[in-house]
Scaffold this motif. Sequence first.
Motif, PDB file in Angstrom:
ATOM      1  N   PRO A   1      45.279  34.296  37.519  1.00  0.00           N
ATOM      2  CA  PRO A   1      44.423  35.412  37.933  1.00  0.00           C
ATOM      3  C   PRO A   1      44.890  36.104  39.217  1.00  0.00           C
ATOM      4  N   LYS A   2      45.424  35.335  40.186  1.00  0.00           N
ATOM      5  CA  LYS A   2      45.862  35.960  41.450  1.00  0.00           C
ATOM      6  C   LYS A   2      47.000  36.938  41.194  1.00  0.00           C
TER       7      LYS A   2
ATOM      8  N   GLY B   1      47.485  38.424  38.408  1.00  0.00           N
ATOM      9  CA  GLY B   1      46.887  39.534  37.665  1.00  0.00           C
ATOM     10  C   GLY B   1      46.227  40.551  38.584  1.00  0.00           C
ATOM     11  N   GLU B   2      45.765  40.083  39.747  1.00  0.00           N
ATOM     12  CA  GLU B   2      45.126  40.987  40.711  1.00  0.00           C
ATOM     13  C   GLU B   2      46.145  41.704  41.592  1.00  0.00           C
TER      14      GLU B   2
ATOM     15  N   GLY C   1      49.863  43.610  38.186  1.00  0.00           N
ATOM     16  CA  GLY C   1      48.880  43.011  37.283  1.00  0.00           C
ATOM     17  C   GLY C   1      48.830  43.592  35.879  1.00  0.00           C
ATOM     18  N   GLU C   2      48.829  44.908  35.785  1.00  0.00           N
ATOM     19  CA  GLU C   2      48.619  45.522  34.469  1.00  0.00           C
ATOM     20  C   GLU C   2      49.830  45.371  33.535  1.00  0.00           C
TER      21      GLU C   2
ATOM     22  N   TYR D   1      52.955  40.336  44.950  1.00  0.00           N
ATOM     23  CA  TYR D   1      51.651  40.308  45.621  1.00  0.00           C
ATOM     24  C   TYR D   1      51.539  41.452  46.628  1.00  0.00           C
TER      25      TYR D   1
ATOM     26  N   GLN E   1      46.230  39.989  49.828  1.00  0.00           N
ATOM     27  CA  GLN E   1      46.194  38.760  49.027  1.00  0.00           C
ATOM     28  C   GLN E   1      46.533  37.500  49.823  1.00  0.00           C
TER      29      GLN E   1
END
Lengths: 338, 338
Positions: free
Chosen positions: B29-30, B32-33, B37-38, B269, B274
Amino acid sequence: MAVDQTTGKQSIEFQNAPHIISSASVVGPKEGEGPLGEWFDLVAPDAQLGEDTWEKAESTMQKEALQLAIGKAQLVTQQVRYLFGGDLLAQLIATSFGNGDAQIPLFGLYGACSTCGESLALASMTVAGGYADYAAALTSSHFGSAEKEFRFPMGYGNQRPLSATWTVTGSGAFVLAAKGGHVKITGVTPGKIVDMGVKDNMNMGACMAPAACDTIYQNFMDFNRQPGDYDKIITGDLGSVGHRILIDLLKEKGFDISEQHMDCGIEIYDAETQDTHAGGSGCGCAAVVLSAMILPKLRKGIWKRVLFVPTGALLSKVSFNEGQTIPGIAHAVVMEHC
Amino acid sequence: MAVDQTTGKQSIEFQNAPHIISSASVVGPKEGEGPLGEWFDLVAPDAQLGEDTWEKAESTMQKEALQLAIGKAQLVTQQVRYLFGGDLLAQLIATSFGNGDAQIPLFGLYGACSTCGESLALASMTVAGGYADYAAALTSSHFGSAEKEFRFPMGYGNQRPLSATWTVTGSGAFVLAAKGGHVKITGVTPGKIVDMGVKDNMNMGACMAPAACDTIYQNFMDFNRQPGDYDKIITGDLGSVGHRILIDLLKEKGFDISEQHMDCGIEIYDAETQDTHAGGSGCGCAAVVLSAMILPKLRKGIWKRVLFVPTGALLSKVSFNEGQTIPGIAHAVVMEHC
């Protein structure tokens, strides 16, 4: 280097079979006292090899074995294009710290005790593919570093069951080239992971025998061979327990290899006098027996064709403590006198 | 697959350049954020992926990434002849337990975070050598399993210095074949161990930058190229500290790559929001960024030629605790639009 791409096959047959032009073995004192003692190139007087940790001692064995093999091939280190190396320790520290000085581009490998087969397979693919004039394969293990990595602190003096093996303190190195010497690698059968659900880290033979069976059977299928087409079928370190399981499993598949089968782990120690229980193990075991015993017999033509099958048990202390099984893997290398 | 055997050279130039016909990325998930991510194929809703340990979660990511990549190539698993896989954990347990079901002959690899480059180099040598119609390369890392393996128990909540990187939770898989797709691998420069004596396991960028410099410099020499011959020179996970060191080291050798250089660890990141300090790392880092960001740009021809250089820091907690240095290694892969 023809590959039959039929689904289900997994071997490579080399049209230009690479040669093993030299090899070397370095072992500890216990291995020197065993039945193969006089055939090793270098027997260290103690298992520390002058270093202050077992891990550094293992690195030193790799360094010595590689230099000996390169010297025997009458090469200088810079002529070896690629090095395929591995060991049993977490993050391959014996290999990383043993080979910094050599400055040969390094492919780090991990296949547990099957790594000697993995390294020979990739080195032979590299030479036969025309990617290198000279490539080297190098593996090691050390009783002290392996016990620390996988089992109990040695100071505990815990009792070992009879199915347990004794990790070989040793390193074997091999130099491959397109020609030279009297042993060639005519084919390889890289192995798959085989997991029969065994969870006993004191019975590695039982973990690895199904993988050895799978790879040997696949080799027979891919090359259309029978056990008798090999003078010897030599596993890495199944030990006495795994040896019996392998014979039984292959009989179930219709092949009796009891006449041809030999195991490096059984050969390297005298189990009765050396207290090694089921035999030797470790990715140094198959390597030093290959260098000290198998290659000389192939060189002289005493054996014409051998199937060399190092076997590995895939576990870490984390996976073991989390209750996981111990899958096996085995990589087979076909070696012939020439 | 011509190799210039001049002493000192270490690259391979493929005459029949193998193609990367498909790839896939699975992340936590991290990731993905983060800014990419997309573009990932699959973002897991939590870092456990339905498993009860981080190690099993990492295995599951490998399994998913491989199946996605094989599916995208419109193949069935049995058509993939060999798998080259690795991870950061002791004895490669993410790889061993993630790939038992696939039943593809497996070469286990360890090159720390450089393993994505090592696996692509060996898979491309295998396909270009005619040993396989299809071969796959697969690597992973996981923040939870890596912290446990290399640093402190997560419950400690120890403070991380600004030079530390954040291990990427992710796995990337690649399928290679003789033709297909729009990206080919035209050459590789396997790396040597480079040890500048750095001992700080919270500053991996400093450990790895000299190895990246060595491999990139060697690539320029072997192929007679300048930085401008590449649209991008992309290291694996040097992070912001290692990035600056690499630029400086290569300037000392007469090459300015500041215009071309990019680092997967910096891209993955948003360091400010983050809390990832110097950037991402791990052998999943370079793999998922390659799949999600680099290959699409090469496919579309936005970039014509890229030098992809995953970087690895060779340590274990044993070598670290025994006071050893942290040597680096970097394997370079030349990728071109076609």
